[in-house]
Each structure stands twice: as C-alpha cells, then as structure tokens.
Design a protein around this motif. Structure first.
Motif, mmCIF file in Angstrom:
data_model
loop_
_atom_site.group_PDB
_atom_site.id
_atom_site.type_symbol
_atom_site.label_atom_id
_atom_site.label_comp_id
_atom_site.label_asym_id
_atom_site.label_seq_id
_atom_site.Cartn_x
_atom_site.Cartn_y
_atom_site.Cartn_z
ATOM 1 N N VAL A 40 0.825 -1.127 0.105
ATOM 2 C CA VAL A 40 -0.040 0.061 -0.061
ATOM 3 C C VAL A 40 1.041 1.162 -0.166
ATOM 4 O O VAL A 40 1.895 1.287 0.875
ATOM 5 C CB VAL A 40 -0.868 0.055 1.180
ATOM 6 N N ILE A 41 0.803 1.989 -0.975
ATOM 7 C CA ILE A 41 1.840 3.135 -1.358
ATOM 8 C C ILE A 41 0.929 4.325 -1.344
ATOM 9 O O ILE A 41 -0.175 4.673 -2.037
ATOM 10 C CB ILE A 41 2.448 3.010 -2.510
ATOM 11 N N ASN A 42 1.547 5.595 -0.374
ATOM 12 C CA ASN A 42 0.938 6.832 -0.486
ATOM 13 C C ASN A 42 1.991 7.590 -0.791
ATOM 14 O O ASN A 42 3.001 7.588 -0.821
ATOM 15 C CB ASN A 42 0.430 7.142 1.040
ATOM 16 N N LEU A 43 1.532 8.819 -1.624
ATOM 17 C CA LEU A 43 2.648 9.807 -1.996
ATOM 18 C C LEU A 43 2.168 11.347 -1.364
ATOM 19 O O LEU A 43 1.161 11.488 -1.340
ATOM 20 C CB LEU A 43 2.618 9.852 -3.553
ATOM 21 N N THR A 44 3.293 11.879 -0.946
ATOM 22 C CA THR A 44 3.116 13.276 -0.625
ATOM 23 C C THR A 44 4.280 14.168 -1.382
ATOM 24 O O THR A 44 5.236 13.775 -1.775
ATOM 25 C CB THR A 44 3.493 13.464 0.837
ATOM 26 N N GLY A 54 -3.128 13.333 -9.655
ATOM 27 C CA GLY A 54 -2.820 13.483 -11.251
ATOM 28 C C GLY A 54 -2.322 12.369 -11.811
ATOM 29 O O GLY A 54 -2.966 11.509 -11.738
ATOM 30 N N ASN A 55 -1.731 12.621 -12.877
ATOM 31 C CA ASN A 55 -1.109 11.389 -13.633
ATOM 32 C C ASN A 55 0.068 10.896 -12.874
ATOM 33 O O ASN A 55 1.236 11.310 -13.175
ATOM 34 C CB ASN A 55 -0.802 12.056 -15.005
ATOM 35 N N ILE A 56 -0.355 9.922 -12.456
ATOM 36 C CA ILE A 56 0.786 9.039 -11.462
ATOM 37 C C ILE A 56 0.833 7.587 -11.734
ATOM 38 O O ILE A 56 -0.152 6.827 -12.077
ATOM 39 C CB ILE A 56 0.380 9.160 -9.967
ATOM 40 N N THR A 57 1.850 6.914 -11.945
ATOM 41 C CA THR A 57 2.128 5.787 -12.459
ATOM 42 C C THR A 57 3.074 4.957 -11.206
ATOM 43 O O THR A 57 4.208 5.416 -11.016
ATOM 44 C CB THR A 57 2.751 5.373 -13.639
ATOM 45 N N ILE A 58 2.691 4.046 -10.778
ATOM 46 C CA ILE A 58 3.459 3.293 -9.745
ATOM 47 C C ILE A 58 3.617 1.869 -10.100
ATOM 48 O O ILE A 58 2.628 0.999 -10.372
ATOM 49 C CB ILE A 58 2.937 3.421 -8.293
ATOM 50 N N VAL A 59 4.986 1.419 -10.269
ATOM 51 C CA VAL A 59 5.337 -0.044 -10.673
ATOM 52 C C VAL A 59 5.998 -0.626 -9.778
ATOM 53 O O VAL A 59 7.013 -0.219 -9.163
ATOM 54 C CB VAL A 59 5.856 0.156 -12.199
ATOM 55 N N ALA A 60 5.438 -1.908 -9.367
ATOM 56 C CA ALA A 60 6.468 -2.725 -8.249
ATOM 57 C C ALA A 60 6.834 -3.701 -9.238
ATOM 58 O O ALA A 60 6.341 -4.554 -10.035
ATOM 59 C CB ALA A 60 5.506 -3.197 -7.250
ATOM 60 N N LYS A 61 8.285 -4.075 -8.775
ATOM 61 C CA LYS A 61 8.924 -5.234 -9.695
ATOM 62 C C LYS A 61 9.650 -6.115 -8.596
ATOM 63 O O LYS A 61 10.511 -5.643 -7.559
ATOM 64 C CB LYS A 61 10.067 -4.498 -10.605
ATOM 65 N N ASP A 62 9.255 -7.425 -8.874
ATOM 66 C CA ASP A 62 10.207 -8.394 -8.000
ATOM 67 C C ASP A 62 10.501 -9.399 -8.981
ATOM 68 O O ASP A 62 9.831 -10.182 -9.673
ATOM 69 C CB ASP A 62 9.171 -9.118 -6.977
ATOM 70 N N GLY A 63 12.033 -9.291 -9.255
ATOM 71 C CA GLY A 63 12.646 -10.195 -10.342
ATOM 72 C C GLY A 63 11.998 -10.061 -11.697
ATOM 73 O O GLY A 63 11.929 -8.631 -12.325
ATOM 74 N N ASN A 64 11.519 -11.071 -12.333
ATOM 75 C CA ASN A 64 10.644 -10.683 -13.584
ATOM 76 C C ASN A 64 9.348 -10.476 -13.412
ATOM 77 O O ASN A 64 8.805 -10.059 -14.630
ATOM 78 C CB ASN A 64 10.931 -12.161 -14.400
ATOM 79 N N TYR A 65 8.826 -10.506 -12.263
ATOM 80 C CA TYR A 65 7.148 -10.215 -12.135
ATOM 81 C C TYR A 65 7.312 -8.641 -11.940
ATOM 82 O O TYR A 65 8.047 -7.881 -11.339
ATOM 83 C CB TYR A 65 7.043 -10.596 -10.835
ATOM 84 N N GLU A 66 6.263 -7.792 -12.753
ATOM 85 C CA GLU A 66 6.070 -6.491 -12.688
ATOM 86 C C GLU A 66 4.655 -6.121 -12.697
ATOM 87 O O GLU A 66 3.685 -6.923 -13.313
ATOM 88 C CB GLU A 66 6.702 -5.915 -14.098
ATOM 89 N N GLU A 67 3.954 -5.190 -11.711
ATOM 90 C CA GLU A 67 2.806 -4.930 -11.595
ATOM 91 C C GLU A 67 2.632 -3.367 -11.616
ATOM 92 O O GLU A 67 3.426 -2.883 -10.766
ATOM 93 C CB GLU A 67 2.338 -5.612 -10.485
ATOM 94 N N THR A 68 1.598 -2.677 -12.163
ATOM 95 C CA THR A 68 1.369 -1.375 -12.051
ATOM 96 C C THR A 68 0.152 -1.402 -10.777
ATOM 97 O O THR A 68 -0.843 -2.302 -10.856
ATOM 98 C CB THR A 68 0.590 -1.005 -13.192
ATOM 99 N N LEU A 69 0.620 -0.547 -9.800
ATOM 100 C CA LEU A 69 -0.381 -0.590 -8.842
ATOM 101 C C LEU A 69 -1.622 0.163 -9.144
ATOM 102 O O LEU A 69 -1.756 1.028 -9.965
ATOM 103 C CB LEU A 69 0.171 0.147 -7.209
ATOM 104 N N GLU A 70 -2.630 -0.242 -8.314
ATOM 105 C CA GLU A 70 -4.068 0.356 -8.514
ATOM 106 C C GLU A 70 -4.267 1.453 -7.598
ATOM 107 O O GLU A 70 -4.130 1.226 -6.362
ATOM 108 C CB GLU A 70 -4.877 -0.600 -8.712
ATOM 109 N N ASN A 71 -5.158 2.499 -7.995
ATOM 110 C CA ASN A 71 -5.514 3.380 -6.973
ATOM 111 C C ASN A 71 -7.079 3.333 -7.082
ATOM 112 O O ASN A 71 -7.756 3.520 -8.064
ATOM 113 C CB ASN A 71 -5.181 4.859 -7.671
ATOM 114 N N SER A 72 -7.630 3.042 -5.894
ATOM 115 C CA SER A 72 -9.085 2.969 -5.830
ATOM 116 C C SER A 72 -9.656 3.431 -4.663
ATOM 117 O O SER A 72 -10.738 2.829 -4.312
ATOM 118 C CB SER A 72 -9.370 1.228 -6.046
ATOM 119 N N ASP A 73 -9.112 4.323 -4.034
ATOM 120 C CA ASP A 73 -9.894 4.963 -3.126
ATOM 121 C C ASP A 73 -9.435 6.588 -2.979
ATOM 122 O O ASP A 73 -8.521 6.893 -3.573
ATOM 123 C CB ASP A 73 -9.489 4.240 -1.518
ATOM 124 N N PRO A 74 -10.314 7.203 -2.165
ATOM 125 C CA PRO A 74 -10.214 8.633 -2.069
ATOM 126 C C PRO A 74 -8.987 9.243 -1.299
ATOM 127 O O PRO A 74 -8.590 10.123 -1.402
ATOM 128 C CB PRO A 74 -11.560 9.157 -1.354
#
Length: 143
Positions: A40-44, A54-74
């Motif tokens: 769970v990532i927050n940004l300040t 705004g226009n934010i992209t957060i990518v989590a990478k573990d070895g060959n696995y890569e995932e773009t995190l989702e924003n779904s709350d206020p």
C-alpha cells in the motif's frame, strides 16, 4: 492358549500405537476469504507534505514479475502485490515530479495471507523549465 497370548500381545501393541504423543501436531488454521494486498503506497510532496494526485504511475517489480499498482480510494493510496510475497522495488512517475525509486520492500506471508507493507514516499518537484533569453533594447523617450 497360544491364540489368547497372540491376541493379547497384538492388542497391547495396538493400544501403544494409538497412544502416541500428538503434541507436535499443528493446530487447525482457518483462513479468511479476504484478499490482502502486499503493498500500500501513499505519495506526498516533499516540501509541503500534501498528498499528490494527477497523472501517477507506480510500478512494483520483483525479479521478472512486474505490476502497475491500482488506485481505488479517495485517500490516494495505491495497492498491489495482492497475496504475493516477494522483494519489490517500487518506481513512481508523476507529472511535474522527479522519478522516485524505492529501496527493496520485503513482503512476507503466513499460512493464509501476505503481511501488508505500507509506505509513504515523498516526491520532489521537477524544476526542469526552459530558460528564455530576453533581449532588451533601449528606447528613446519622446518628449
């Protein structure tokens, strides 16, 4: 008589086998049906501590696995690594901010779910503005 002795011996052996020490048995574990995110990532903003949107992209990478995190709350929290343990490097890109790359974040798990790792990252404004040259020429004043 022989058969009675054999039956007695077999009964005794059966009794000994059924009285084993079960203290090493694991307890019954009941897991919930909840889906748990590992990250769970927050940004300040670094200078103001205000939340960033705004226009934010957060990518989590573990070895060959890569995932773009989702924003779904206020609250502008980003969620990822759902029910997936691992060691993640998180990269954040946002308009008008410098790209941020985290230190490794270790997400662990128990028998049922991952343990959520919550982080707040401070982003720095990106001041890459083009500089313009202004040429001033003296004007003669008219009287």
């Amino acid at each position: 008589m022989k058969s009675i002795k054999i039956i007695a011996i077999l009964s005794f052996l059966f009794f000994l086998n059924s009285c084993e020490d079960n203290s090493n048995d694991k307890e019954l574990i009941i897991c919930t049906q909840n889906f748990v995110y590992g990250l769970v990532i927050n940004l300040t903003e670094k200078t103001t501590a205000n939340p960033i949107n705004g226009n934010i992209t957060i990518v989590a990478k573990d070895g060959n696995y890569e995932e773009t995190l989702e924003n779904s709350d206020p609250n502008m929290s980003f969620y990822g690594a759902g029910e997936r343990k691992g060691t993640y490097i998180v990269t954040v890109t946002a308009d008008n901010y410098k790209t941020f790359v985290s230190e490794p974040i270790i997400v662990t798990a128990d028998e049922c779910h991952v343990t959520t790792e919550k982080r707040t990252f401070e982003l720095e404004l990106n001041f890459n503005r083009k500089l313009f040259k202004i040429k001033l020429s003296p004007r003669r004043a008219k009287y």
